[in-house]
Design an enzyme around this catalytic site. Structure first.
Site, PDB file in Angstrom:
ATOM      1  CE  LYS A 171      24.357  -6.127  -8.686  1.00 17.90           C
ATOM      2  NZ  LYS A 171      24.295  -5.465  -9.989  1.00 17.90           N
ATOM      3  NE  ARG A 184       7.296   1.053   4.896  1.00 18.96           N
ATOM      4  CZ  ARG A 184       6.093   0.535   5.116  1.00 18.96           C
ATOM      5  NH1 ARG A 184       5.901  -0.755   5.010  1.00 18.96           N
ATOM      6  NH2 ARG A 184       5.072   1.305   5.414  1.00 18.96           N
ATOM      7  NE  ARG A 217      -1.941  -1.689   3.124  1.00 19.98           N
ATOM      8  CZ  ARG A 217      -2.240  -2.958   2.976  1.00 19.98           C
ATOM      9  NH1 ARG A 217      -3.352  -3.297   2.405  1.00 19.98           N
ATOM     10  NH2 ARG A 217      -1.441  -3.898   3.430  1.00 19.98           N
ATOM     11  CB  THR A 218       3.417   2.541   2.339  1.00 19.65           C
ATOM     12  OG1 THR A 218       2.594   2.199   3.456  1.00 19.65           O
ATOM     13  CG2 THR A 218       4.103   3.857   2.603  1.00 19.65           C
ATOM     14  CG  HIS A 267       3.934   4.629   8.707  1.00 20.74           C
ATOM     15  ND1 HIS A 267       4.095   5.372   7.558  1.00 20.74           N
ATOM     16  CD2 HIS A 267       3.434   3.429   8.308  1.00 20.74           C
ATOM     17  CE1 HIS A 267       3.705   4.648   6.521  1.00 20.74           C
ATOM     18  NE2 HIS A 267       3.304   3.479   6.945  1.00 20.74           N
TER      19      HIS A 267
END
Ligand code: NCD
Length: 328
Positions: free
Chosen positions: A97, A119, A69-70, A149
């Site tokens: 990497k 995030r 969703r976010t 959040h």
């Protein structure tokens, strides 16, 4: 408490230029976000849903933790502002990497990215990145650890303002796994800044953080008392992936005591609204009949998420340009 240190989220004119946490922001700024989002909801109702506010600018989604969703609503928000959008799933890209986060960031800046949506599983990650980016680059926190959040909390505030009315008249209960929830922390802060009449949390003692005294909330251990007279019920998911050890006897028992069912919902006001940030776990914290029922606004929250993220991205972009006095 809120103004202990310089707030890097505000430019020299007091305008938003990063969006990292709700701490240190005042009612005026939060209301400006909600008003701007309201105007983007109107844009979203048109057949052409885009506006040229970020045309020619690049927004990069940096997701170090999975999200549906976010991430997708941030992507849509940036596209509806006419930005070029990059979405990097960091777990499968450069850092695996061996490239450092800062080197990845510098490369993305070299490609002209001016807004980063971050995030991360670590609390403080977005704040750290905001301190490292070059001037004029904005950082928006899309969830950091258990800490905060803020865009989720703002879309929740928009849902409440549109469907339940003025904050000062409202009693709001947040139910479930408060301990692991960055959403709950940001919601409590937002509700306090916006002047909600009462903010309650309802949870077993094992799912309450020890530092709740720092927040202006009333604590309840029972649904019958905690939901009495509330206008807004916000349910939270049991965050199993963050739990160390058994904090609840069983999901079945949790549902029997803290699940939102037609019966427990009847303790709240008859027209109380029901919200959940998602993902919902049916039969664990919420009954399907309530999640899909007439009082539920769970899908409205998702739609409002696009408008709120458009508001925050465009305000941060404008705050970054205005701080140098150049034209955006
Ligand atoms: C929340 C999150 O990631 O913090 N979800 C979301 O952003 N919609 C809550 C959760 O995962 O339970």
């Amino acid at each position: 408490m809120e103004h202990e240190q310089k707030n890097i989220q505000l430019n020299s004119r007091g305008q938003l230029c990063h969006f990292l946490s709700l701490n240190g922001l005042d009612r005026k700024i939060l209301t400006e976000i909600l008003d701007t989002a309201d105007s983007f909801i109107k844009v979203g109702e048109r057949s052409v849903k885009s506006v040229p506010l970020l045309r020619g600018r690049t927004v990069t989604n940096l997701f170090f933790e999975p999200s549906t969703r976010t991430r997708t609503t941030f992507e849509l928000a940036a596209k509806r502002l006419s930005a070029d959008v990059l979405s990097l799933d960091i777990s499968t890209s450069a850092t695996s990497k061996g490239e450092s986060l800062l080197d990845t960031l510098r490369n993305l800046e070299a490609m002209g990215s001016e807004l980063f949506v971050v995030r991360h599983a670590d609390s403080g990650a977005a704040h750290f990145i905001a301190e490292q980016v070059t001037p004029n680059v904005a950082v928006v926190n899309a969830g950091d650890g258990r800490h905060s959040h803020p865009t989720q909390a703002m879309l929740d505030m928009l849902t409440i303002r549109r469907h339940a009315g003025a904050f000062e008249n409202l009693k709001v209960a947040i139910v479930g796994d408060i301990l692991h929830s960055r959403v709950a922390r940001s919601q409590i802060t937002a509700l306090n800044i916006l002047g909600a009449d009462e903010v309650r949390v309802i949870a077993p003692g094992t799912l309450l953080p020890s530092n709740l005294d720092a927040f202006d909330v009333k604590i309840y251990n029972q649904m019958s008392e905690g939901l009495k007279d509330v206008d807004v019920v916000i349910m939270l998911r049991l965050q199993r992936e963050r739990m160390k050890g058994a904090l609840i006897p069983s999901e079945r028992e949790f549902y029997q005591t803290y699940g939102l069912t037609p019966q427990t919902l009847s303790y709240a006001k008859p027209n109380a609204i029901v919200m959940h940030p998602g993902p919902i776990n049916r039969g664990v914290e919420i009954a399907s009949s309530v999640a899909d029922g007439p009082q539920s606004l769970i899908l409205n929250q998702v739609s409002y998420g696009i408008a709120v993220r458009m508001a925050i991205l465009s305000m941060c972009a404008s705050g970054q340009t205005q701080s140098t006095g150049s034209q955006g």
